[in-house]
Motif scaffolding. Sequence first.
Motif, mmCIF file in Angstrom:
data_model
loop_
_atom_site.group_PDB
_atom_site.id
_atom_site.type_symbol
_atom_site.label_atom_id
_atom_site.label_comp_id
_atom_site.label_asym_id
_atom_site.label_seq_id
_atom_site.Cartn_x
_atom_site.Cartn_y
_atom_site.Cartn_z
ATOM 1 N N VAL A 35 3.842 -25.020 25.891
ATOM 2 C CA VAL A 35 3.460 -23.859 25.090
ATOM 3 C C VAL A 35 3.298 -24.282 23.642
ATOM 4 N N ILE A 36 2.139 -23.923 23.067
ATOM 5 C CA ILE A 36 1.887 -24.173 21.642
ATOM 6 C C ILE A 36 1.598 -22.816 21.008
ATOM 7 N N LEU A 37 2.492 -22.381 20.165
ATOM 8 C CA LEU A 37 2.423 -21.049 19.564
ATOM 9 C C LEU A 37 2.004 -21.172 18.105
ATOM 10 N N ILE A 38 0.799 -20.680 17.798
ATOM 11 C CA ILE A 38 0.313 -20.653 16.423
ATOM 12 C C ILE A 38 0.732 -19.314 15.825
ATOM 13 N N THR A 39 1.481 -19.343 14.735
ATOM 14 C CA THR A 39 2.042 -18.099 14.218
ATOM 15 C C THR A 39 2.294 -18.184 12.721
ATOM 16 N N HIS A 40 2.498 -17.008 12.119
ATOM 17 C CA HIS A 40 3.009 -16.973 10.748
ATOM 18 C C HIS A 40 4.303 -16.169 10.690
ATOM 19 N N PHE A 42 7.878 -26.789 23.936
ATOM 20 C CA PHE A 42 7.525 -25.510 23.305
ATOM 21 C C PHE A 42 7.460 -25.772 21.804
ATOM 22 N N VAL A 43 6.250 -25.764 21.278
ATOM 23 C CA VAL A 43 6.008 -26.121 19.881
ATOM 24 C C VAL A 43 5.397 -24.924 19.156
ATOM 25 N N ALA A 44 5.919 -24.610 17.998
ATOM 26 C CA ALA A 44 5.323 -23.592 17.136
ATOM 27 C C ALA A 44 4.646 -24.289 15.962
ATOM 28 N N ILE A 45 3.448 -23.821 15.625
ATOM 29 C CA ILE A 45 2.730 -24.337 14.453
ATOM 30 C C ILE A 45 2.640 -23.198 13.452
ATOM 31 N N LEU A 46 3.237 -23.418 12.300
ATOM 32 C CA LEU A 46 3.411 -22.384 11.290
ATOM 33 C C LEU A 46 2.570 -22.729 10.071
ATOM 34 N N GLY A 47 1.948 -21.725 9.490
ATOM 35 C CA GLY A 47 1.169 -21.980 8.279
ATOM 36 C C GLY A 47 0.586 -20.702 7.727
ATOM 37 N N HIS A 48 0.317 -20.725 6.446
ATOM 38 C CA HIS A 48 -0.318 -19.592 5.767
ATOM 39 C C HIS A 48 -1.774 -19.518 6.212
ATOM 40 N N ARG A 55 8.358 -22.761 0.716
ATOM 41 C CA ARG A 55 7.933 -21.809 -0.318
ATOM 42 C C ARG A 55 6.748 -22.349 -1.113
ATOM 43 N N SER A 56 6.686 -23.656 -1.299
ATOM 44 C CA SER A 56 5.553 -24.243 -2.029
ATOM 45 C C SER A 56 4.253 -24.080 -1.242
ATOM 46 N N ALA A 57 4.384 -23.897 0.087
ATOM 47 C CA ALA A 57 3.207 -23.682 0.938
ATOM 48 C C ALA A 57 2.916 -22.197 1.125
ATOM 49 N N GLY A 58 3.602 -21.348 0.368
ATOM 50 C CA GLY A 58 3.371 -19.910 0.447
ATOM 51 C C GLY A 58 4.041 -19.253 1.631
ATOM 52 N N LEU A 59 5.033 -19.935 2.200
ATOM 53 C CA LEU A 59 5.727 -19.414 3.376
ATOM 54 C C LEU A 59 7.128 -18.958 3.004
ATOM 55 N N ALA A 60 7.583 -17.935 3.674
ATOM 56 C CA ALA A 60 8.957 -17.500 3.531
ATOM 57 C C ALA A 60 9.825 -18.301 4.502
ATOM 58 N N ILE A 108 6.075 -27.288 13.589
ATOM 59 C CA ILE A 108 5.138 -28.042 12.759
ATOM 60 C C ILE A 108 4.619 -27.097 11.678
ATOM 61 N N VAL A 109 4.714 -27.512 10.434
ATOM 62 C CA VAL A 109 4.271 -26.682 9.318
ATOM 63 C C VAL A 109 3.007 -27.280 8.725
ATOM 64 N N MET A 110 1.978 -26.433 8.547
ATOM 65 C CA MET A 110 0.713 -26.894 7.989
ATOM 66 C C MET A 110 0.402 -26.205 6.666
ATOM 67 N N ALA A 111 -0.281 -26.952 5.798
ATOM 68 C CA ALA A 111 -0.777 -26.399 4.531
ATOM 69 C C ALA A 111 -1.953 -27.256 4.086
ATOM 70 N N GLY A 112 -3.039 -26.609 3.696
ATOM 71 C CA GLY A 112 -4.196 -27.333 3.175
ATOM 72 C C GLY A 112 -4.780 -28.345 4.120
ATOM 73 N N GLY A 113 -4.695 -28.074 5.427
ATOM 74 C CA GLY A 113 -5.262 -28.996 6.410
ATOM 75 C C GLY A 113 -4.386 -30.171 6.750
#
Length: 280
Positions: A197-202, A37-43, A238-243, A214-219
């Motif tokens: 399960v792969i959950l794409i979320t913010h 169960f993986v979550a992918i987080l990103g702005h 926070r540098s990636a605009g995430l709380a 997994i945290v993504m920013a700028g590709g």
Amino acid sequence: MATMIKAEHLTFCYPDEPADHPPVLDDVNLEIEAGSFVAILGHNGSGKSTLAKHMNALLTPTAGKLWVEGLDTADPENLLAVRGKVGMVFQNPDNQIVASVVEEDVAFGPENLGVPPAEIRQRVDTALHMVGMYDLREHSPHLLSGGQKQRVAIAGIIAMMPRCIVLDEATAMLDPVGRRETVDTIRTLNEKYGITVILITHHMDEAAQAQRLIVMAGGHIIDDGPPTEVFQHVDTLRSAGLAVPETVGLLYELKKEGLPVPLDAIRDEDCAAVLAGLLQ
């Protein structure tokens, strides 16, 4: 464990973008185990939804490769097999509901796959039981709540018997109750039935429930690990605009003031226990 998804040097540029526009995905390397169960987080604009669409071959790489259980998603001959292994659930459940009765909607996918009627009946009943919607099988989907509609959409994917479900911002349009219902459903699918399960979320609270974040920013992937570890990297997020979760944010500020507190107390009750210890 077996590998469900593997990306090597995955790069993607939308064809209508200017030549000097940065790639939406830029040299992404990733491996996701079957049954996890993986979550992918990103702005917004981080590339997470574009990555999700590659997992179902809705998009194919500009450069590099992505495999689903060893199948090259860029090979047109693999298209049906890839989509049989990876089901997609999108933001708006209304866009995935096509029938006027819940059980007919869930049957739509297997019917299009040519599954025999007796097996369709069995798959529909099983899928509706799995998402807790069997008792509403004869209802109209359009009279259901947002969370219930999303569970019907998930059941429609389950009935096609995928090995993996990718949820692309599937809770974004739901109220807190609907979000909780949807996340509880996919956790059950993962824990009880072994579906990847792969959950794409913010949403931080959703990401915190995954086994891996997994945290993504700028590709790019900028962080990867268990949520209890990733959420300790407050400055990176926070540098990636995430709380960060409110619990972690509070503990982070206390730690900056010199108090001996851990940053891995993500759950409310764990954070409360830390604070109670300080007061004692």
